[in-house]
Design a protein around this motif. Structure first.
Motif, PDB file in Angstrom:
ATOM      1  N   GLU A   9      21.371   0.936   9.056  1.00  0.00           N
ATOM      2  CA  GLU A   9      20.127   1.498   9.589  1.00  0.00           C
ATOM      3  C   GLU A   9      19.872   1.008  11.008  1.00  0.00           C
ATOM      4  OE1 GLU A   9      15.357   1.682   8.537  1.00  0.00           O
ATOM      5  OE2 GLU A   9      16.644   0.263   7.488  1.00  0.00           O
ATOM      6  N   THR A  10      20.079  -0.281  11.245  1.00  0.00           N
ATOM      7  CA  THR A  10      19.874  -0.838  12.575  1.00  0.00           C
ATOM      8  C   THR A  10      20.827  -0.215  13.585  1.00  0.00           C
ATOM      9  OG1 THR A  10      19.185  -2.930  11.580  1.00  0.00           O
ATOM     10  CG2 THR A  10      19.829  -2.982  13.899  1.00  0.00           C
ATOM     11  N   ARG A  11      22.078  -0.063  13.205  1.00  0.00           N
ATOM     12  CA  ARG A  11      23.066   0.500  14.118  1.00  0.00           C
ATOM     13  C   ARG A  11      22.773   1.973  14.412  1.00  0.00           C
ATOM     14  NH1 ARG A  11      22.822  -4.137  14.094  1.00  0.00           N
ATOM     15  NH2 ARG A  11      24.514  -5.558  13.683  1.00  0.00           N
ATOM     16  N   VAL A  12      22.341   2.707  13.404  1.00  0.00           N
ATOM     17  CA  VAL A  12      22.009   4.117  13.621  1.00  0.00           C
ATOM     18  C   VAL A  12      20.794   4.229  14.542  1.00  0.00           C
ATOM     19  CG1 VAL A  12      21.135   6.190  12.473  1.00  0.00           C
ATOM     20  CG2 VAL A  12      23.080   4.957  11.510  1.00  0.00           C
ATOM     21  N   ARG A  13      19.803   3.379  14.334  1.00  0.00           N
ATOM     22  CA  ARG A  13      18.636   3.399  15.226  1.00  0.00           C
ATOM     23  C   ARG A  13      19.036   3.076  16.659  1.00  0.00           C
ATOM     24  NH1 ARG A  13      13.581   0.642  11.987  1.00  0.00           N
ATOM     25  NH2 ARG A  13      13.467   2.233  10.356  1.00  0.00           N
ATOM     26  N   LEU A  14      19.908   2.092  16.832  1.00  0.00           N
ATOM     27  CA  LEU A  14      20.385   1.741  18.169  1.00  0.00           C
ATOM     28  C   LEU A  14      21.115   2.919  18.809  1.00  0.00           C
ATOM     29  CD1 LEU A  14      20.859  -0.387  20.381  1.00  0.00           C
ATOM     30  CD2 LEU A  14      22.911  -1.082  19.131  1.00  0.00           C
ATOM     31  N   ALA A  15      21.954   3.584  18.037  1.00  0.00           N
ATOM     32  CA  ALA A  15      22.688   4.735  18.567  1.00  0.00           C
ATOM     33  C   ALA A  15      21.734   5.859  18.960  1.00  0.00           C
ATOM     34  CB  ALA A  15      23.700   5.233  17.534  1.00  0.00           C
ATOM     35  N   VAL A  16      20.720   6.108  18.144  1.00  0.00           N
ATOM     36  CA  VAL A  16      19.757   7.169  18.441  1.00  0.00           C
ATOM     37  C   VAL A  16      18.971   6.842  19.704  1.00  0.00           C
ATOM     38  CG1 VAL A  16      17.618   8.244  17.627  1.00  0.00           C
ATOM     39  CG2 VAL A  16      19.564   8.025  16.086  1.00  0.00           C
ATOM     40  N   ILE A  17      18.542   5.603  19.838  1.00  0.00           N
ATOM     41  CA  ILE A  17      17.793   5.198  21.031  1.00  0.00           C
ATOM     42  C   ILE A  17      18.662   5.359  22.272  1.00  0.00           C
ATOM     43  CG2 ILE A  17      16.797   3.205  22.227  1.00  0.00           C
ATOM     44  CD1 ILE A  17      15.732   2.289  19.477  1.00  0.00           C
ATOM     45  N   GLU A  18      19.907   4.936  22.174  1.00  0.00           N
ATOM     46  CA  GLU A  18      20.802   5.071  23.328  1.00  0.00           C
ATOM     47  C   GLU A  18      21.060   6.526  23.680  1.00  0.00           C
ATOM     48  OE1 GLU A  18      24.078   2.348  24.546  1.00  0.00           O
ATOM     49  OE2 GLU A  18      23.953   1.865  22.414  1.00  0.00           O
ATOM     50  N   LEU A  19      21.227   7.371  22.659  1.00  0.00           N
ATOM     51  CA  LEU A  19      21.455   8.788  22.925  1.00  0.00           C
ATOM     52  C   LEU A  19      20.239   9.423  23.594  1.00  0.00           C
ATOM     53  CD1 LEU A  19      23.362   9.990  19.749  1.00  0.00           C
ATOM     54  CD2 LEU A  19      24.209   9.905  22.088  1.00  0.00           C
ATOM     55  N   GLU A  20      19.039   9.050  23.159  1.00  0.00           N
ATOM     56  CA  GLU A  20      17.827   9.585  23.776  1.00  0.00           C
ATOM     57  C   GLU A  20      17.724   9.150  25.235  1.00  0.00           C
ATOM     58  OE1 GLU A  20      14.717   8.244  21.205  1.00  0.00           O
ATOM     59  OE2 GLU A  20      15.036   9.866  19.763  1.00  0.00           O
ATOM     60  N   GLU A  21      18.027   7.887  25.505  1.00  0.00           N
ATOM     61  CA  GLU A  21      17.995   7.403  26.887  1.00  0.00           C
ATOM     62  C   GLU A  21      19.038   8.104  27.743  1.00  0.00           C
ATOM     63  OE1 GLU A  21      18.486   3.191  26.748  1.00  0.00           O
ATOM     64  OE2 GLU A  21      16.454   2.828  26.007  1.00  0.00           O
TER      65      GLU A  21
END
Length: 139
Positions: free
Chosen positions: A32-44
């Motif tokens: 979950e943490t890694r997916v959230r990190l990936a989503v945040i990075e993709l949005e940025e």
């Protein structure tokens, strides 16, 4: 009849089940943490890319109009006998600059890394799970 409250398994299996449950909980929270990190990075990255495309588009538009105006001014200022030579030289210089710009852009695009922090964190996770004490290679 009154229902008996459900209790967890007793005995040797209880420890194994508790450990398995803790491992699954840890794994789910890591994913979950890694997916959230990936989503945040993709949005940025998406926001940065949109801003860069808008800025590049406006810059190219203004540059094109400026160059056209400058070329008209240059060609009007040149003696009519030399206008064809001036037009050829200007075309050659502009094409050379376009080729240099394309090569520079391609080189820069190849150096860019997508989801760099996520990949770095996943590499750290993998090395931690494998039990190695050495740090992972830096991409």
């Amino acid at each position: 009849m009154a229902e008996l409250p459900q209790t967890r398994a007793q005995g040797p299996a209880k420890g194994v089940l508790d450990i398995a449950q803790r491992i699954m909980t840890i794994l789910v929270s890591m994913v979950e943490t890694r997916v959230r990190l990936a989503v945040i990075e993709l949005e940025e990255e998406k926001e940065n890319l949109v801003q860069l495309l808008i800025m590049a588009g406006l810059t190219l538009l203004f540059t094109a109009f400026g160059l056209m105006s400058l070329l008209l001014l240059i060609f009007w200022a040149v003696d009519p006998a030399y206008r064809l030579i001036a037009l050829g030289a200007t075309t050659a210089v502009l094409l050379l600059l376009a080729i240099i710009g394309a090569i520079t852009t391609l080189a820069r695009a190849r150096r860019s890394t997508l989801l760099g922090a996520t990949r770095k964190q996943l590499e750290l996770d993998r090395s931690a799970l494998e039990g190695s004490d050495e740090s992972p290679p830096v991409p």
